[in-house]
Design an enzyme around this catalytic site. Structure first.
Site, short mmCIF file in Angstrom:
data_model
loop_
_atom_site.label_atom_id
_atom_site.label_comp_id
_atom_site.label_asym_id
_atom_site.label_seq_id
_atom_site.Cartn_x
_atom_site.Cartn_y
_atom_site.Cartn_z
N GLN A 114 0.98 -1.33 0.06
CA GLN A 114 -0.06 0.02 0.02
C GLN A 114 0.98 1.17 0.12
O GLN A 114 1.84 1.24 0.64
CB GLN A 114 -0.90 -0.01 1.23
CG GLN A 114 -2.44 0.75 1.14
CD GLN A 114 -3.41 0.58 1.99
OE1 GLN A 114 -3.40 -0.76 2.25
NE2 GLN A 114 -4.26 1.36 1.93
N SER A 118 3.56 -6.58 2.65
CA SER A 118 2.27 -6.45 3.37
C SER A 118 1.05 -7.13 2.40
O SER A 118 1.35 -8.21 2.05
CB SER A 118 1.94 -5.03 3.69
OG SER A 118 0.55 -4.85 4.28
N LEU A 119 0.44 -6.25 1.90
CA LEU A 119 -0.66 -6.83 0.89
C LEU A 119 -0.08 -7.58 -0.28
O LEU A 119 -0.56 -8.58 -0.88
CB LEU A 119 -1.76 -5.82 0.27
CG LEU A 119 -1.42 -4.95 -0.81
CD1 LEU A 119 -1.42 -5.46 -2.41
CD2 LEU A 119 -1.60 -3.47 -0.69
N ARG A 162 -9.76 -8.08 3.34
CA ARG A 162 -8.71 -7.44 4.14
C ARG A 162 -8.71 -6.13 4.53
O ARG A 162 -8.68 -5.55 5.63
CB ARG A 162 -7.30 -7.99 3.70
CG ARG A 162 -6.13 -7.59 4.46
CD ARG A 162 -5.16 -8.38 3.64
NE ARG A 162 -3.73 -8.29 4.55
CZ ARG A 162 -2.84 -7.04 4.32
NH1 ARG A 162 -2.97 -6.02 3.46
NH2 ARG A 162 -1.64 -7.35 4.89
N HIS A 191 -0.55 -3.20 10.91
CA HIS A 191 0.66 -3.97 11.63
C HIS A 191 0.82 -3.61 13.03
O HIS A 191 1.94 -3.62 13.40
CB HIS A 191 1.88 -3.89 10.61
CG HIS A 191 1.40 -4.36 9.27
ND1 HIS A 191 1.26 -5.62 8.77
CD2 HIS A 191 1.48 -3.67 8.09
CE1 HIS A 191 1.20 -5.83 7.62
NE2 HIS A 191 1.04 -4.43 7.32
N GLN A 246 0.11 -11.92 9.94
CA GLN A 246 0.72 -10.78 9.25
C GLN A 246 0.13 -9.38 9.36
O GLN A 246 0.53 -8.12 9.64
CB GLN A 246 0.78 -10.93 7.55
CG GLN A 246 1.66 -10.05 6.96
CD GLN A 246 0.86 -9.85 5.56
OE1 GLN A 246 -0.47 -9.47 5.42
NE2 GLN A 246 1.48 -9.69 4.61
#
Length: 312
Positions: free
Chosen positions: A9, A94-95, A119, A203, A252
């Site tokens: 992101q 991340s994603l 998500r 996170h 995660q």
């Protein structure tokens, strides 16, 4: 040895994927399949905006994935290259870990889009708007960032969210704790703290409701076997077992993105060539982590053609 990387992101921008869609039917197919899976014209938002719609977490996550997978599919189908043949591992920020899994066959494209939409929604809903925040710490290593986060917490959540590279660490948590941390940066030998324009504190432990939602979603749609090992964000180590990866994807959501450690681990395991697909964010990070690593960022058709010529 070569690693293929997939951005996270913050790499979204209005107009993303438009050039590829204009010149490649393969890219258009990807965007159409994602639109159909989500029941929305995400490709139009990607191409035309408005920017505030694209930056919504629930749109940005599947959009970044779709752009990267379109880049990959054009490389594979029109460039004649398969990453399973030309790569030795994958990783995503991340994603981007979901994108990487889609790239190596663990998730079908439509399922990846739906998982990332969920998500994004779950992460946004986990903390009321305004209660959480994130900040980038410039000129900070992870040890300094951890000490700062501990000092600023004062009973609230203030945690290291992303260990990106030797010069940038991101912290996440309650807004007031993050603001305290920014005020304390100089005392901790950190050059500067910048509040990030995000709508939720990703996170960190405040994301536990989102982790619970993803655990249920992934139980219903678990990853399948994948063609290349993936370096997982939360362990900075390779994983090849789908069942293990399912647990790591849940972890995660609240866990630290260990990107710096992941790149160092890939280097230690022999990766020399790092190819970022669909963005120009991770490549510079890799360069700051290890100046000897070869880095290529692939976004436009010209980039795809150049890469196909180089490694074909």
């Amino acid at each position: 040895m070569r690693a293929f990387l997939f951005p996270g992101q913050g790499s979204q921008k209005v107009g993303m994927g438009a050039e590829l869609a204009d010149v490649s039917p393969v890219a258009r197919e990807v965007f159409e399949e994602v639109d159909e899976a989500l029941g929305q014209k995400l490709s139009r938002i990607m191409r035309e905006g408005p920017e505030d719609q694209l930056t919504l977490t629930e749109n940005a996550q599947p959009a970044i994935m779709a752009n990267a997978i379109a880049t990959l599919r054009v490389l594979e189908r029109e460039g004649g290259l398969a990453i399973a043949d030309k790569g030795n591992c994958v990783a995503g920020h991340s994603l981007g870990e979901y994108t990487a899994l889609c790239a190596v066959g663990a998730f079908p494209l439509a399922d990846t889009a739906r998982l990332l939409k969920l998500r994004g929604q779950a992460m946004q809903a986990a903390v009321p708007v305004g209660e959480g925040a994130m900040a980038a710490l410039l000129g900070a290593d992870v040890e300094k960032a951890e000490a700062l986060a501990e000092a600023a917490a004062q009973g609230q959540v203030c945690e290291v969210a992303n260990d990106n590279d030797p010069t940038q660490v991101v912290i996440s948590g309650h807004r007031s704790a993050i603001e305290r941390a920014i005020a304390l940066t100089k005392e901790h030998g950190i050059k500067r703290g910048i509040l990030l324009p995000v709508s939720a504190p990703f996170h960190c432990s405040l994301m536990q409701p989102a982790a619970n939602a993803m655990a249920k979603a992934l139980d219903d749609c678990p990853p399948r076997g994948f063609s290349l090992p993936l370096y997982a964000n939360v362990t900075a180590a390779p994983v090849s077992d789908p069942a293990e990866e399912l647990g790591l994807l849940v972890e995660q959501v609240t866990g630290r993105v260990r990107w710096r450690e992941s790149v160092l681990a890939m280097r230690e395991d022999g990766m020399e060539d790092f190819v970022e697909l669909g963005g120009k964010v991770l490549g510079p990070m890799v360069g700051r982590i290890d100046r000897d690593a070869k880095v290529t960022s692939v976004v436009m058709m010209a980039d795809i053609e150049a890469l196909a010529k180089e490694i074909g």
